[in-house]
Write a protein that holds these residues in place. Structure first.
Motif, PDB file in Angstrom:
ATOM      1  N   LEU A 119      13.191  81.719 -13.821  1.00 16.72           N
ATOM      2  CA  LEU A 119      14.013  80.776 -13.873  1.00 16.72           C
ATOM      3  C   LEU A 119      15.455  80.989 -13.169  1.00 16.72           C
ATOM      4  N   ALA A 120      15.918  82.180 -13.738  1.00 14.76           N
ATOM      5  CA  ALA A 120      17.085  82.680 -13.164  1.00 14.76           C
ATOM      6  C   ALA A 120      17.186  82.974 -11.776  1.00 14.76           C
TER       7      ALA A 120
ATOM      8  N   ALA B 227      11.841  83.255 -18.435  1.00 12.45           N
ATOM      9  CA  ALA B 227      13.469  83.495 -18.320  1.00 12.45           C
ATOM     10  C   ALA B 227      13.883  83.960 -16.887  1.00 12.45           C
TER      11      ALA B 227
ATOM     12  N   MET C 160      22.083  80.189 -18.106  1.00 11.87           N
ATOM     13  CA  MET C 160      21.402  80.796 -18.888  1.00 11.87           C
ATOM     14  C   MET C 160      21.838  81.391 -20.474  1.00 11.87           C
TER      15      MET C 160
ATOM     16  N   LEU D 254      14.656  70.608  -5.151  1.00 13.05           N
ATOM     17  CA  LEU D 254      15.387  71.341  -6.109  1.00 13.05           C
ATOM     18  C   LEU D 254      16.868  71.531  -5.629  1.00 13.05           C
TER      19      LEU D 254
ATOM     20  N   ILE E 253      14.955  81.464  -9.508  1.00 16.41           N
ATOM     21  CA  ILE E 253      14.650  80.220  -8.914  1.00 16.41           C
ATOM     22  C   ILE E 253      16.314  79.544  -8.768  1.00 16.41           C
TER      23      ILE E 253
ATOM     24  N   VAL F 172      24.568  81.174 -12.563  1.00 10.37           N
ATOM     25  CA  VAL F 172      23.409  81.078 -13.188  1.00 10.37           C
ATOM     26  C   VAL F 172      23.483  81.531 -14.720  1.00 10.37           C
TER      27      VAL F 172
END
Ligand SMILES: Cc1ncc(COP(=O)(O)O)c(C=O)c1O
Ligand SMILES: Cc1ncc(COP(=O)(O)O)c(C=O)c1O
Lengths: 512, 461, 512, 461
Positions: C350-351, C347, D56, D43, C353, D52
Motif C-alpha cells: 500500500l505504501a 502494508a 501509514m 487512483l 502504491i 505516505v
C-alpha cells in the motif's frame, strides 16, 4: 562480491535523476529571487550527484561490502578496544523520544535526557572514583584538551602559572598534541626496562613549573604502572595534577579506579570501554571526570539533579518527582561543544553499563585481560615480546626478529592477517617498541577465535622462513578489495576530492 | 548475569591453566593490593536487555519536546531524514569499523568519506575539505587555529553573528591557545565592523576575521566587507556558513573565504539533543598542510586499481605529536558518511529545493507573525533566509512554555543561547524577549498557521 | 570479504555460551517437573547452537557477504520482477502500531489495519478492474489455488461439474501444479509461431468440461496476447472462467486491466509488481481479485467498510467515523490462511502504491517495457531472439546458436554474468524456448546499468568464439563466494541437515 | 511525481530513438486499442514518501491493540524479539534476494536455511525439514497431502484440538483435493478418538491422523493413543506441535510422529496482525521425495569447498508441473532465516528457559484466575503448558472489551476463533464464554497481577 571497483557517486550521476522526496506543505511557492536579494543569490545550484534511490542504495551497499568491521570478524587493534557493540544500543539510539529532542528544548521538556545524563555521570564516577563529569567532549582527544584546560584553570585560580606537562614516551599522539594546544610545553619521560615510567627520570623533571602529568594505566604497552602510588605522590608533591587517559580503562573496570590511584582528572573513551561503535572513525564520546577540587571548573552548563525546593517543583511541573535541570559551574572554563556532547553515544553507553552492572563490568575486564594474556603466552615463542610479563588487556608483540632474519616487517604481518580474515593489530605503536604489533583481542572474542588468530600469527611467522613465504608476505594482501595502496603517491599527487582528479590527469576509469 | 562475553567456565579453566594461574584475580597481580577496589563497583548488578530497554524507553518517554512540532533551530534543525539514508548509514560495516588505518579493508569508508569531502568542497566552493570535525564549534576553533598559524597573529575578530555557543567555545579554547578574541557587535542583525577599535599595532591587528553566513539570527552579512577587512590586515577570512542555506546563497568561496566551516547536522542527523553532529571544514589548497583532522585522497593499489587512503598523515597528531596543530583523532566519520548519503539522496536539485522551501516557510511565517500585535522584528529589514529573530511582548521563555501546551516547540529563547555559554553580548532585554524561530522544509502550511494562531495567544500579557 | 568458507552455527557452538537475555518478571520459579507431567516432560533440552551474541552477529553478517541481492546490483531474473524495494516500506513494516497487533484482536482495536486492508483492496481493484479481493493467499501459487477453488465453487453453485483447466505450454510450473491440487485436470495448449496461444488449438480443446483457462498476459515469453478478446469470448462461450496469473502485471499498470480483458479471477504477486522484497524466496503476498459474480465465494472473513448504521456506530465506539469490520462472504470457500495473510507485506504494497499513485504506476510499466525493449534490440544481434517482436516488460533471449557453434549454453552465460557482478537471468524457462535466457531488467535500472549489462552479455558472446572464452564460460563463475556447485551430489548424498553430515561421512572441515 | 525511476527525459528520448519509436505509448502497440484504459487508473496521484509515511503512521496509530499488554495467543504469540535478531534478519542481502536459484551467489541464504532446517529437525526430532511453508495452516494442509499420498487413502481424522483456523483451511482445500475430513471432538480438553465411528471399509479408514501438541486449548494430548490409531490403520501420524512448548515437552518424534508441522511465528516474528509467519514442516527420511516446498542440502563446489544448494528439485512444481504434489514456489524464506537467527540467539538453554517461563506464568495466572468467582476452568484438569481456556461468567467478548479499557488484550474469545472459520465444533455456550489466555515469558508478575485484578472486575455481571 566486494572486489569490483566501485565508481564514485559522481560517475553514477546523470542530470535529471533524483532520489529526494519532500513533504507536501502547501506553503506559497515564492521563487528564489523573491526571497533572496540578488547580491546573495546563488546562480547555479550546488553541483552534487544526481542518482536514483536505487543507485544510491546499490552504491553504498557495494561500498559496505568493501569494508571490514567488528561485525565481520576479530579486530584486535591495540589501544582501540574494538569489542562487539551490542545491537540493543542501536535500538536505544534510535528511540524517537531521544532522537527527536531539540538540544535547546527547555529542561522541563527534556527531563528524560537530563535524567539519563545524570545517571550516566553517576555511573562513570562510580567506575572512575571521581566526583563529577562533563559530557561535552566529543572524543578522547577533546577530553584531553578539556582536561588540560581544567588543569590550567585550577592552577590559574591559585595564581600558580605553570608551563609544562609531563608525558611518558609511550604515550599516544593525542597526548602531546593536546598539551601543545592547551598552551603547555611537553616534557617527555622515558620508559624503564620494565616498560613503566622511569621513576628517576620522572623525579629529575619534576618541579613547580609542572602543571601535571598525563598517563594511561595500564600504559600503552599494556602494562600496569605498578609504581603509580609513587608517581602520584611525586607529582602531587610539586603541586602538579595527575591526568588519566582513559583509553585503557577496559582493563581495570571494578578492579582499580583512577581516583583511587591518585588521578585528579580522567577522560573516558566511551567508544572503547563502553562499546559504543567507532563508526569508521567516530563519533566517539570523551567525557571528563574530575576529583572534588576541580568540579567548579567543569565546562557547562551541566545536567544536574535539582535540589528539592522551588526550582525542582517548577521543573517537575508540580508533580513533585525528582527533576533535573542545568547548572553552570561557578568557575567553569566554559563550553567545549556546540551543545551537550555526543548525546546518542552517551545513551548507548548507559544502556551498555546497565546491562552489565557492576558485576558485569568487572567480568568485562577479567576476560579482556585473560584473552590478552592467553595470546601473549601463546605467541611468545614465535614473536618478540619486548616486555614479557603479565599484561593487562593488550599485549605488545614485535616483529624485529622476523625483520632481521627474513625481512618480514610488522607491516607485512599486518597485511597477511588481513588476508586471513582478521583485522590487523596496531602497528608501529607505541613508538618505544621497534616493529611493534599491538594486539588487543578484547573480551568479546571467544577462545576459538583467539586460537584461529594465534594460528594465523604462527602460520605467518612460519612461512617467513621460506622464500615463498617472504614473497607472499610482501605481496599481501591479495584477497582484499584492493591490494597494497600507494600512500606516497596519494600525498605526492594530492587528490582530496573527485574534482581534483582533473588536475592530476586521472582518468574517469582505469583502462578496461 | 547478562553480558556479551563468550567465555564458558571450561574456557576460563583451560585458559587459566595455560597461563599457569589458578584464579582470575591473579591476572591483576600487578595492581598494588592497596589500590584494589574492595567490594566491587558501587553500581547495581546487570539487568537483561529488555529491562534496560524498558528503562531507556521510559527516559525517552519523559522528553516532552520529542512530541512537539519543531520551530526551534539555532544550529540544530528538524530536516527530513528519509528511511533510505537511515538504512544505509546504519549498515554495520560502516557503524562498527575503526578509523581506516588499513586501507585494503577500508575502501568502503574511505570512498564514502572521499565523496563527502567532494560534496563539502562543492558546497563551500573551496578545493579541499577534511574528513570531519566534532561539530560546528570545533570546526570553527580549528579554523581559527589554522588562521592564526597562517597569519602568525593571535588576534581574532569574531562577528557576534556567529552562534553564541561557538563563540563560547572559541573563548574557552583561547584559554589554552592564548588567542585574543575580539567580538564584533551586531547592530540590527549585522556585524558592526567599524565599531572595532582600529588596531594600534601589529599585535592588535587581526590574524583571523570570522563571520557567519547567514548569521545566527538568520541575517545575511555583507561578506565583501569582511573580505576587505581581511585583505587590509592580511588576515585569514573564516566563514561559518549554513550548509543548507548554501543551496540558495552564493558560496563563501565566491565571497573570498579562505576557510569555510559549518555544522553538518542538517544532512541526515536527527536532532538528538545536540549530538552526534558533524563539523564541516574546508579550505584553500595553500592551507592543506595545516588542515586539521583526517584527509582522504585517491591513489592506486599495487595493481593500479583506484584506491583511497588517508593522506598527508604527517600533519596528524599520531605522527607530529607535540608539533601537531590539531589533536583530533576520532572524529565524526559515521556522520560524514551519513551526510554523503543524505547529500547523494538530495542531489543537486533536492538541496536547492530544501533551501528554497525553508526560505518560503520562513518568509510566510515572518510576514504573518509580524502582523500579530505583541510581535515585532528584532533584526529590522535585514534579509532573512532560514531563521528569524522576533521580539515577543512577553518574555520568550514564557512564550515557549505556553506554546508547548499547544504542541509546539516555539523556538529558542535568545536568553538561553546567549546566557548558557556565559555570553552576555546581547543586551539583557533583547535577550529576554528575543525568540529565534526556524521553519524547515518539513513544516506544512497547516502547522505554520496553527503555530501562528497559538503565538497570537501566547504573546498576550 | 565473503569468499572465506563460513562454518555452520553448530560448529561455532560451545556448551555454556549464550546470547539470550529475557525480561526480569518476578514470576515464581517452579521447576519443570512441577509444571509438566512426567510422561510429557523432555529430558534433555533441544540441542541448538550455543554461541555468544558476538559470534551470532559475525556469523550472519559474514553469511550476508556471501549473498547477492537487489541492493547489490542488477537482478534481471525474468518473471520475478526484481525491482528496487524502497526503504520507506521497511519503515512502514516496522511501525509498532502495525507490528504489535495481535491477529485476533477485536475489530474495534484494529481499525487501522482494517482500514489499511480495505484501502489496498480498493487500489488493487482499480488496478485490475475487478470487484473485490482477498488477502489471505501468502504467495502467487497460493493465490492460484485459491482462485481455482473459487472457480470450482462458482461452477458447483450452478451445479455445473467441470473437470479440466486449460493452460498454455509456456505457463509457469505453479499453474499446472495448482490445477492438479485444486482437483482439476490440466489441458495444455501450444503456443503459435508468434509466441501466443494457438487459437485453433484452443478452440479444439474447448468444451463444457472446461472449468476455465489460466493465462498471464503478457505471457511468459514477455509478449502481449493480442488475441485476448477472442480467447475470452471463446472460453466464456463454453461457460468457462478466465484466470489471470498476475506475475506479469508489472507490464500493464494503467495501460490495460485484466478485468477489461475479460478475466474473472486475478491473482497478484505483490512481491513482484508492488516491490515488496522477495526475502530470499519469501514472504510474498498473492491476493486474489475477482469479478462481481465471484465475490460471494471469496475466502473469509474479509475486512470490510461497515455500512452506516448500528454496526458501524458500535465499532467506531460512538465517534461516528467510518469504521471497519469483518464479514464472511455468504458462499465463502472458507479460510486459506491461518489468519489474514501476510499483513506486513500488504502494508508495504500500500505504501508503494500511494507513493506512485495512478500516474506513477503507469510510469512504472512504461519504463519497465522501455528497458526490456531496449535490451531486446541491443542484444538481438548477438543472442537468438526466438520471437523477435516488441516485447513487454521482459524479453526471452536464447543461446541456441552459441550452444550449437561453441558449446556455450544458457547456463554458462548465466554463470559468466555472475562473475560480471550481475545476477543471472532466468534460464531454461519458459520451456518452449531452447536455451532460454529470460531477461527482465525492471524499471528501476538506469540506462547506464542496462548498457553495462548489455556489454557483459556481448562480451560473453564474443569470448565464446575463442577457445579460451569457451573454457572460461565453462569454468565460470570463479569470483563468486563458491564456484559451480555439485547439484547431482547434493541429491545423491542427501545432507538436509547438519546432523545428516555424519551419515554421509562428511568432515567437520575440509582439509586445511 | 514521486517514484523510484531513474530515467531522465534524455534517457527516454535516446532509448525511444534507438527503438525507432516516437512515443512511449507506442511501446504498447500490441495491446488492442479497445482494451486500453482511457483516462488512467482510478487512483489518486502519487504522494511523496513523508506524506505516505504520515498516512501509514495514522493507520498504525488507529490500532488500539498495539498498545495493550498482550495475553492473547491462539497461535500468535508475544515473545521477545531482541534487537540483534531484527538487525541481522533485516540485512538487505537477505531481504532483497530472490529464491537461491544461482547457488554461487546465494550461499548466505542457502546456509542460513540449512541451519534453519537443522534446528527445525532437532525441534521435531525428525531427520528432515523443509525450507518453510506459508504458515502453520499451510504446513498442516501439505502434511495431510503428503499423508494421503503416502497411504493412498483420502480420509483424514483430525482432532478438534487442532487450531480451528487450520482445520478451516483443511476443509477449504479438501474442496480441491477431495479429502474426507473427519473432525474428532474434544472432551474436557482432549481428543475423544473413540467417538469416531469405526471405519466401515478401506475407503473410510483414515490415511492420516492429525493431532495437536499441545492442542489449541493448551492441553497435552496422549500421543501414544494417536500412534496406536495410526498403526492400526497404517495411517500417517501428523502432529501439529507448538515449537516453543517443544522446549519442555518430549519431541513429537519420540511419540512416533511421521510428520511434524507447526507455526514458527514465535521465533522472531512480531504479531503483525497475522503475517508474515512461518510454516514449519519436518518428516521422516522415507517421505523426503514427497516433501513439499524447497529443501537445501549440503554439497561441494568444483574446488571441493563446502557449498549449499536447493536439492531434490525434481519434486518441485517448476519441474514436475502437473505431477507435482505441492504447488509452493515462493515460501517464507526470510522468516526461516529469522527463525534460525532467533533460535541461534536463544540457543539450547534459552529455548528451554522460554518454554519454562511460559509454563510458570501460565500456571501462576491459571491458579489465581480460578480463584476468581466468575472464572471456571474449561478444560478440567488436563495439564496446561502454555495456553489455557477459561470459562467466564459474562461473555468472553465482553470481558475482552472491558479489559481493553484497563490496558490489556485479555485473550481470544473462543467464539471468534471457532466462528470465524465457520467451524461450529465447539458448543455455542462454551464458545461464547470461552476465553483463551496466554502467558509468554515477556509477562511480568506485576502485569499478571494487574491483569488478574482487572479480570476480577471484568467478569462481574
Ligand atoms: C591511548 C589513547 N589515548 C587517546 C586516544 C584518543 O582518543 P580519541 O580517538 O577518541 O580522540 C586514543 C585513541 O585513539 C588512545 O588510544
Ligand atoms: C508466471 C508466474 N506465475 C506464478 C508464480 C508463482 O508465484 P509465487 O512464487 O509467489 O508463488 C510465478 C513466480 O514464481 C511466476 O513467475
Amino acid at each position: 562480491m566486494g572486489r569490483a571497483e566501485e565508481p564514485t557517486l559522481f560517475e553514477l550521476s546523470e542530470p535529471g535523476r533524483h532520489s529526494w522526496q519532500l513533504r507536501t506543505t502547501g506553503v506559497p511557492a515564492w521563487s528564489a529571487d523573491e526571497l533572496v536579494p540578488d547580491a546573495h543569490r546563488r546562480r547555479e545550484p550546488v553541483p552534487l550527484a544526481e542518482v536514483s534511490e536505487r543507485d544510491l542504495v546499490a552504491h553504498f551497499t557495494r561500498l559496505s561490502h568493501r569494508q571490514f568491521s567488528v561485525d565481520l570478524g576479530a579486530y584486535p587493534l591495540g589501544s582501540c578496544t574494538m569489542k562487539y557493540n551490542p545491537k540493543v544500543c542501536d535500538t536505544v539510539a534510535s528511540l524517537p523520544g531521544l532522537t527527536d529532542v531539540h538540544p535547546a528544548a527547555p529542561a522541563r521538556m527534556s527531563q528524560g535526557w537530563l535524567s539519563l545524563l545524570v545517571e550516566l555521570e553517576e555511573a562513570l564516577c562510580a567506575v572512575t572514583g571521581m566526583a563529577a563529569a562533563t559530557f561535552q567532549p566529543a572524543a578522547g582527544a577533546a577530553g584531553e584538551l578539556t582536561g588540560l584546560l581544567l588543569m590550567r584553570a585550577y592552577h590559574d585560580a591559585r595564581d600558580d602559572r605553570r608551563r609544562r606537562v609531563i608525558i611518558p614516551d609511550s604515550a599516544h599522539g593525542t597526548n602531546p598534541a593536546s598539551v601543545r594546544i592547551a598552551g603547555y610545553e611537553v616534557t617527555t619521560v622515558p620508559s624503564d626496562g620494565r616498560g613503566c615510567v622511569d621513576m628517576a627520570a620522572l623525579r629529575s623533571v619534576l618541579d613547580r613549573d609542572v602543571a601535571g602529568i598525563m598517563l594511561t594505566n595500564p600504559n600503552t604497552l599494556g602494562l600496569f604502572e605498578d609504581g603509580i602510588e609513587e608517581i602520584a605522590a611525586a607529582v602531587h608533591g610539586v603541586g602538579g595534577l595527575l591526568y588519566y587517559d582513559g583509553a585503557n580503562l577496559n582493563a581495570i573496570l571494578g578492579v582499580v579506579r583512577p581516583g583511587d590511584m591518585g588521578f585528579d582528572i580522567v577522560h573516558l573513551n566511551l567508544h572503547k570501554t563502553f562499546a559504543t561503535p567507532h563508526g569508521g572513525g567516530g563519533p566517539g564520546a570523551g567525557p571528563v571526570a574530575v576529583a572534588e577540587h576541580l568540579v567548579d571548573f567543569l565546562p557547562g552548563p551541566r545536567p544536574v539533579r535539582l535540589v528539592h525546593g522551588a526550582q525542582e517543583r517548577a521543573a517537575s511541573n508540580g508533580t513533585g518527582a525528582t527533576a533535573y535541570g542545568w547548572a553552570m559551574p561557578p568557575r567553569s572554563i566554559g563550553r567545549v561543544h556546540s551543545w551537550h556532547g555526543n548525546a546518542l553515544v552517551l545513551a548507548r553507553a548507559l544502556a551498555y553499563i546497565r546491562v552489565h552492572g557492576g558485576d558485569g563490568l568487572r567480568r568485562v575486564s577479567e576476560r579482556a585481560v585473560l584473552n590478552a594474556n592467553w595470546l601473549r603466552v601463546r605467541l611468545s615463542s614465535v614473536y618478540d615480546v619486548p616486555f614479557d610479563r603479565p599484561c593487562m588487556h593488550e599485549v605488545v608483540l614485535a616483529a624485529f626478529t622476523l625483520r632481521r632474519r627474513y625481512g618480514v616487517r610488522a607491516l607485512d604481518v599486518a597485511k597477511r592477517l588481513l588476508e586471513e580474515g582478521f583485522h590487523a593489530p596496531t602497528v608501529y605503536f607505541p613508538l618505544v617498541v621497534d616493529e611493534a604489533l599491538m594486539v588487543e583481542p578484547t573480551e568479546t572474542e571467544s577462545l576459538q577465535t583467539l586460537e584461529a588468530l594465534a594460528d594465523a600469527f604462527e602460520r605467518i611467522a612460519a612461512e617467513a622462513s621460506e622464500p615463498a613465504g617472504v614473497e607472499a608476505a610482501h605481496a599481501a594482501p591479495r584477497t582484499t578489495p584492493v591490494g597494497r595502496v600507494d600512500e606516497a603517491r596519494a600525498a605526492r599527487m594530492l587528490v582530496p576530492t573527485f574534482d581534483a582528479r582533473a588536475h592530476v590527469g586521472m582518468q574517469g576509469d582505469r583502462e578496461q | 548475569m547478562p553480558d556479551y562475553l563468550p567465555h564458558t567456565e571450561a574456557d576460563i579453566a583451560t585458559m587459566l591453566a595455560f597461563l599457569g594461574l589458578s584464579d582470575v584475580d591473579e591476572l591483576f597481580s600487578a595492581v598494588p593490593q592497596a589500590l584494589r577496589l574492595a567490594g566491587g563497583l558501587d553500581l547495581a548488578d546487570g539487568e537483561p536487555e529488555p529491562d534496560v530497554l524498558a528503562h531507556m524507553g521510559a527516559l525517552a518517554g519523559a522528553n516532552r519536546a520529542a512530541g512537539l512540532v519543531c520551530f526551534a533551530g539555532a544550529g540544530a534543525y528538524d530536516h527530513e531524514v528519509p528511511a533510505v539514508v537511515r538504512a544505509l548509514s546504519g549498515r554495520s560495516e560502516f557503524v562498527t569499523a575503526y578509523t581506516p588505518y588499513q586501507p585494503e579493508v577500508a575502501q568502503g569508508v574511505l570512498q564514502a568519506v572521499f565523496e563527502y569531502q567532494t560534496m563539502v568542497a562543492r558546497l563551500s566552493g573551496l578545493p579541499v575539505a577534511n574528513a570531519s570535525l566534532y561539530d560546528g564549534a570545533s570546526a570553527l576553533v580549528e579554523a581559527v587555529n589554522l588562521g592564526t598559524a597562517a597569519s602568525g597573529r593571535q588576534t581574532v575578530w569574531v562577528s557576534s553573528g556567529v552562534h553564541p555557543h561557538w563563540r563560547a567555545c572559541l573563548r574557552t579554547f583561547s584559554g589554552g591557545s592564548g588567542h585574543r578574541i575580539v567580538e564584533v557587535p551586531l547592530v540590527d542583525g549585522s556585524s558592526a565592523w567599524p565599531q572595532v577599535p582600529v588596531p594600534s599595532g601589529e599585535g592588535e591587528a587581526p590574524g583571523v576575521v570570522v563571520v557567519a553566513y547567514p548569521n545566527y539570527l538568520g541575517c545575511l552579512e555583507d561578506l565583501a566587507v569582511v573580505r576587505r577587512i581581511a585583505d587590509a590586515h592580511r588576515a585569514t577570512m573564516v566563514v561559518a556558513a549554513d550548509p543548507v542555506a548554501a543551496g540558495l546563497l552564493r558560496s563563501p568561496a565566491e565571497w573570498g573565504a579562505d576557510v569555510v566551516v559549518g555544522e553538518g547536522q542538517a544532512f541526515g542527523m536527527p536532532l538528538s539533543f545536540g549530538g552526534p553532529y558533524l563539523g564541516l571544514f574546508s579550505c584553500t589548497l595553500a592551507q592543506v598542510r595545516r588542515l586539521p583532522g583526517r584527509l582522504v585522497g585517491e591513489t592506486v593499489d599495487v595493481e593500479g586499481r583506484r584506491a583511497y587512503v588517508t593522506t598527508l598523515r604527517a600533519r596528524e597528531q599520531d605522527i607530529r605529536r607535540e608539533k601537531a596543530t590539531s589533536n583530533v583523532c576520532t572524529n565524526q566519520t559515521l556522520m560524514a558518511v551519513t551526510a554523503a548519503i543524505q547529500l547523494g539522496w538530495l542531489g543537486t536539485l533536492g538541496l536547492a529545493e530544501v533551501a528554497l522551501r525553508c526560505a518560503r516557510g520562513t518568509r510566510y511565517l515572518r510576514d504573518a507573525a509580524l502582523g500579530i500585535s505583541g510581535i515585532t522584528p528584532l533584526t529590522g529589514d535585514t534579509p532573512v533566509v532560514r531563521e528569524m529573530a522576533l521580539r515577543t511582548a512577553v518574555p520568550a521563555r514564557t512564550v515557549i512554555d505556553r506554546m508547548a501546551a499547544e504542541g509546539f516547540l516555539a523556538g529558542v529563547a535568545l536568553e538561553d543561547l546567549t546566557g548558557a555559554g556565559g555570553d552576555g553580548s546581547a543586551d539583557a532585554d533583547a535577550a529576554a524577549h528575543g525568540l529565534l524561530v526556524t521553519v524547515t522544509e518539513r513544516r506544512t502550511l497547516d502547522e505554520i498557521n496553527a503555530y501562528l494562531a497559538a503565538l497570537d495567544k501566547a504573546v498576550r500579557p
